[in-house]
Design a protein around this motif. Structure first.
Motif, PDB file in Angstrom:
ATOM      1  N   LYS A   1      12.180   7.142 -13.341  1.00 57.66           N
ATOM      2  CA  LYS A   1      12.920   5.778 -13.270  1.00 57.66           C
ATOM      3  C   LYS A   1      13.693   5.740 -12.026  1.00 57.66           C
ATOM      4  O   LYS A   1      13.886   4.866 -11.338  1.00 57.66           O
ATOM      5  N   GLU A   2      14.689   6.866 -11.817  1.00 58.34           N
ATOM      6  CA  GLU A   2      15.307   6.822 -10.583  1.00 58.34           C
ATOM      7  C   GLU A   2      14.723   6.557  -9.309  1.00 58.34           C
ATOM      8  O   GLU A   2      14.934   5.810  -8.398  1.00 58.34           O
ATOM      9  N   LYS A   3      13.701   7.375  -9.101  1.00 59.68           N
ATOM     10  CA  LYS A   3      12.984   7.313  -7.903  1.00 59.68           C
ATOM     11  C   LYS A   3      12.121   6.078  -7.672  1.00 59.68           C
ATOM     12  O   LYS A   3      12.139   5.461  -6.714  1.00 59.68           O
ATOM     13  N   GLN A   4      11.571   5.516  -8.780  1.00 56.77           N
ATOM     14  CA  GLN A   4      11.080   4.085  -8.850  1.00 56.77           C
ATOM     15  C   GLN A   4      11.872   3.028  -8.386  1.00 56.77           C
ATOM     16  O   GLN A   4      11.761   1.994  -7.726  1.00 56.77           O
ATOM     17  N   LYS A   5      13.244   3.250  -8.936  1.00 57.25           N
ATOM     18  CA  LYS A   5      14.283   2.121  -8.510  1.00 57.25           C
ATOM     19  C   LYS A   5      14.497   2.176  -6.878  1.00 57.25           C
ATOM     20  O   LYS A   5      14.634   1.251  -6.416  1.00 57.25           O
TER      21      LYS A   5
ATOM     22  N   LYS B   1      13.895  -0.393  -1.492  1.00 53.08           N
ATOM     23  CA  LYS B   1      13.151  -0.144  -0.378  1.00 53.08           C
ATOM     24  C   LYS B   1      12.215  -1.139  -0.019  1.00 53.08           C
ATOM     25  O   LYS B   1      12.291  -1.794   0.912  1.00 53.08           O
ATOM     26  N   VAL B   2      11.368  -1.459  -1.246  1.00 54.98           N
ATOM     27  CA  VAL B   2      10.450  -2.188  -0.757  1.00 54.98           C
ATOM     28  C   VAL B   2      10.788  -3.746  -0.786  1.00 54.98           C
ATOM     29  O   VAL B   2      10.447  -4.625  -0.125  1.00 54.98           O
ATOM     30  N   TYR B   3      11.705  -4.101  -1.570  1.00 58.38           N
ATOM     31  CA  TYR B   3      12.462  -5.374  -1.792  1.00 58.38           C
ATOM     32  C   TYR B   3      13.128  -5.728  -0.331  1.00 58.38           C
ATOM     33  O   TYR B   3      12.820  -6.727   0.101  1.00 58.38           O
ATOM     34  N   ASN B   4      13.740  -4.752   0.215  1.00 61.13           N
ATOM     35  CA  ASN B   4      14.266  -5.244   1.640  1.00 61.13           C
ATOM     36  C   ASN B   4      13.091  -5.444   2.778  1.00 61.13           C
ATOM     37  O   ASN B   4      13.466  -6.055   3.522  1.00 61.13           O
TER      38      ASN B   4
ATOM     39  N   LEU C   1       0.771  -1.080  -0.026  1.00 62.98           N
ATOM     40  CA  LEU C   1       0.115   0.109  -0.045  1.00 62.98           C
ATOM     41  C   LEU C   1       0.846   1.226  -0.034  1.00 62.98           C
ATOM     42  O   LEU C   1       0.517   2.279  -0.906  1.00 62.98           O
ATOM     43  N   ASP C   2       1.830   1.431   0.849  1.00 63.83           N
ATOM     44  CA  ASP C   2       2.738   2.290   1.062  1.00 63.83           C
ATOM     45  C   ASP C   2       3.557   2.594  -0.458  1.00 63.83           C
ATOM     46  O   ASP C   2       3.916   3.409  -0.871  1.00 63.83           O
ATOM     47  N   ARG C   3       3.797   1.395  -1.009  1.00 57.22           N
ATOM     48  CA  ARG C   3       4.568   1.335  -2.375  1.00 57.22           C
ATOM     49  C   ARG C   3       3.823   2.204  -3.438  1.00 57.22           C
ATOM     50  O   ARG C   3       4.122   2.989  -4.116  1.00 57.22           O
ATOM     51  N   PHE C   4       2.480   1.775  -3.458  1.00 57.56           N
ATOM     52  CA  PHE C   4       1.698   2.168  -4.630  1.00 57.56           C
ATOM     53  C   PHE C   4       1.316   3.603  -4.186  1.00 57.56           C
ATOM     54  O   PHE C   4       1.147   4.439  -5.411  1.00 57.56           O
ATOM     55  N   LYS C   5       1.052   3.938  -3.037  1.00 58.83           N
ATOM     56  CA  LYS C   5       0.887   5.398  -2.847  1.00 58.83           C
ATOM     57  C   LYS C   5       2.108   6.310  -3.107  1.00 58.83           C
ATOM     58  O   LYS C   5       2.036   7.168  -3.637  1.00 58.83           O
ATOM     59  N   GLU C   6       3.321   5.834  -2.784  1.00 58.11           N
ATOM     60  CA  GLU C   6       4.263   6.579  -3.007  1.00 58.11           C
ATOM     61  C   GLU C   6       4.898   6.638  -4.538  1.00 58.11           C
ATOM     62  O   GLU C   6       5.134   7.691  -5.145  1.00 58.11           O
ATOM     63  N   ASN C   7       4.375   5.359  -5.343  1.00 61.39           N
ATOM     64  CA  ASN C   7       4.786   5.678  -6.833  1.00 61.39           C
ATOM     65  C   ASN C   7       3.677   6.577  -7.334  1.00 61.39           C
ATOM     66  O   ASN C   7       4.155   7.228  -8.346  1.00 61.39           O
ATOM     67  N   GLN C   8       2.440   6.613  -7.065  1.00 63.49           N
ATOM     68  CA  GLN C   8       1.649   7.554  -7.475  1.00 63.49           C
ATOM     69  C   GLN C   8       1.972   9.110  -7.197  1.00 63.49           C
ATOM     70  O   GLN C   8       2.068   9.956  -8.116  1.00 63.49           O
ATOM     71  N   ALA C   9       2.721   9.282  -5.854  1.00 59.26           N
ATOM     72  CA  ALA C   9       3.100  10.429  -5.668  1.00 59.26           C
ATOM     73  C   ALA C   9       4.338  10.799  -6.668  1.00 59.26           C
ATOM     74  O   ALA C   9       4.428  12.121  -7.062  1.00 59.26           O
ATOM     75  N   ILE C  10       5.303   9.928  -6.976  1.00 56.84           N
ATOM     76  CA  ILE C  10       6.434  10.070  -7.648  1.00 56.84           C
ATOM     77  C   ILE C  10       6.032  10.375  -8.938  1.00 56.84           C
ATOM     78  O   ILE C  10       6.441  11.602  -9.581  1.00 56.84           O
ATOM     79  N   GLN C  11       4.842   9.725  -9.526  1.00 59.95           N
ATOM     80  CA  GLN C  11       4.462  10.093 -10.789  1.00 59.95           C
ATOM     81  C   GLN C  11       3.868  11.438 -10.940  1.00 59.95           C
ATOM     82  O   GLN C  11       3.881  12.074 -12.010  1.00 59.95           O
ATOM     83  N   LYS C  12       3.192  11.976 -10.027  1.00 60.01           N
ATOM     84  CA  LYS C  12       2.666  13.193 -10.027  1.00 60.01           C
ATOM     85  C   LYS C  12       3.781  14.096  -9.921  1.00 60.01           C
ATOM     86  O   LYS C  12       3.457  15.339 -10.477  1.00 60.01           O
ATOM     87  N   GLU C  13       4.480  13.955  -9.031  1.00 60.92           N
ATOM     88  CA  GLU C  13       5.709  14.960  -8.776  1.00 60.92           C
ATOM     89  C   GLU C  13       6.281  15.385  -9.589  1.00 60.92           C
ATOM     90  O   GLU C  13       6.979  16.569  -9.952  1.00 60.92           O
ATOM     91  N   TYR C  14       7.119  14.255 -10.393  1.00 58.40           N
ATOM     92  CA  TYR C  14       7.863  14.421 -11.530  1.00 58.40           C
ATOM     93  C   TYR C  14       7.311  14.119 -12.800  1.00 58.40           C
ATOM     94  O   TYR C  14       8.039  13.813 -13.670  1.00 58.40           O
TER      95      TYR C  14
END
Length: 107
Positions: free
Chosen positions: A73-77, A82-85, A52-65
């Motif tokens: 691409k850098e932020k998603q990596k 972070k999610v992997y760990n 949930l945190d991942r999907f929300k953060e990804n949406q924020a990245i898409q919107k902000e950048y």
């Protein structure tokens, strides 16, 4: 003129409706992982929260950048690492390998 406004409103509504719901995506992900790896309730809840945190953060990245695909691409990596760990800390290395193998088969 009315027709044009109606079309614009419909397109806007469809665009909003097409936005994925992070909670539903996270639940679907957690349910699938729970079934495949036989996760406990606590593990399943932890995976749900991570996703949930991942999907929300990804949406924020898409919107902000928006408009800057390199930064996205850098932020998603970074987010992916972070999610992997976080997932590794919940399910361990062995089950993470099992999950990866399962996902490779189902693609």
């Amino acid at each position: 003129m009315r027709f044009l406004i109606t079309i614009m409103v419909l397109m806007f509504a469809l665009t909003l409706g097409a936005q994925p719901n992070p909670a539903k995506k996270a639940q679907k992900f957690a349910d699938e992982m729970t079934e495949v790896l036989s996760l406990s309730k606590e593990e399943s809840k932890a995976i749900y929260q991570i996703q949930l945190d991942r999907f929300k953060e990804n949406q924020a990245i898409q919107k902000e950048y928006a408009g800057d695909p390199e930064i996205i691409k850098e932020k998603q990596k970074e987010l992916g690492n972070k999610v992997y760990n976080q997932v590794k800390n919940v399910i361990g290395v062995e089950r993470q390998k099992q999950w990866k193998a399962y996902k490779s088969k189902t693609k």
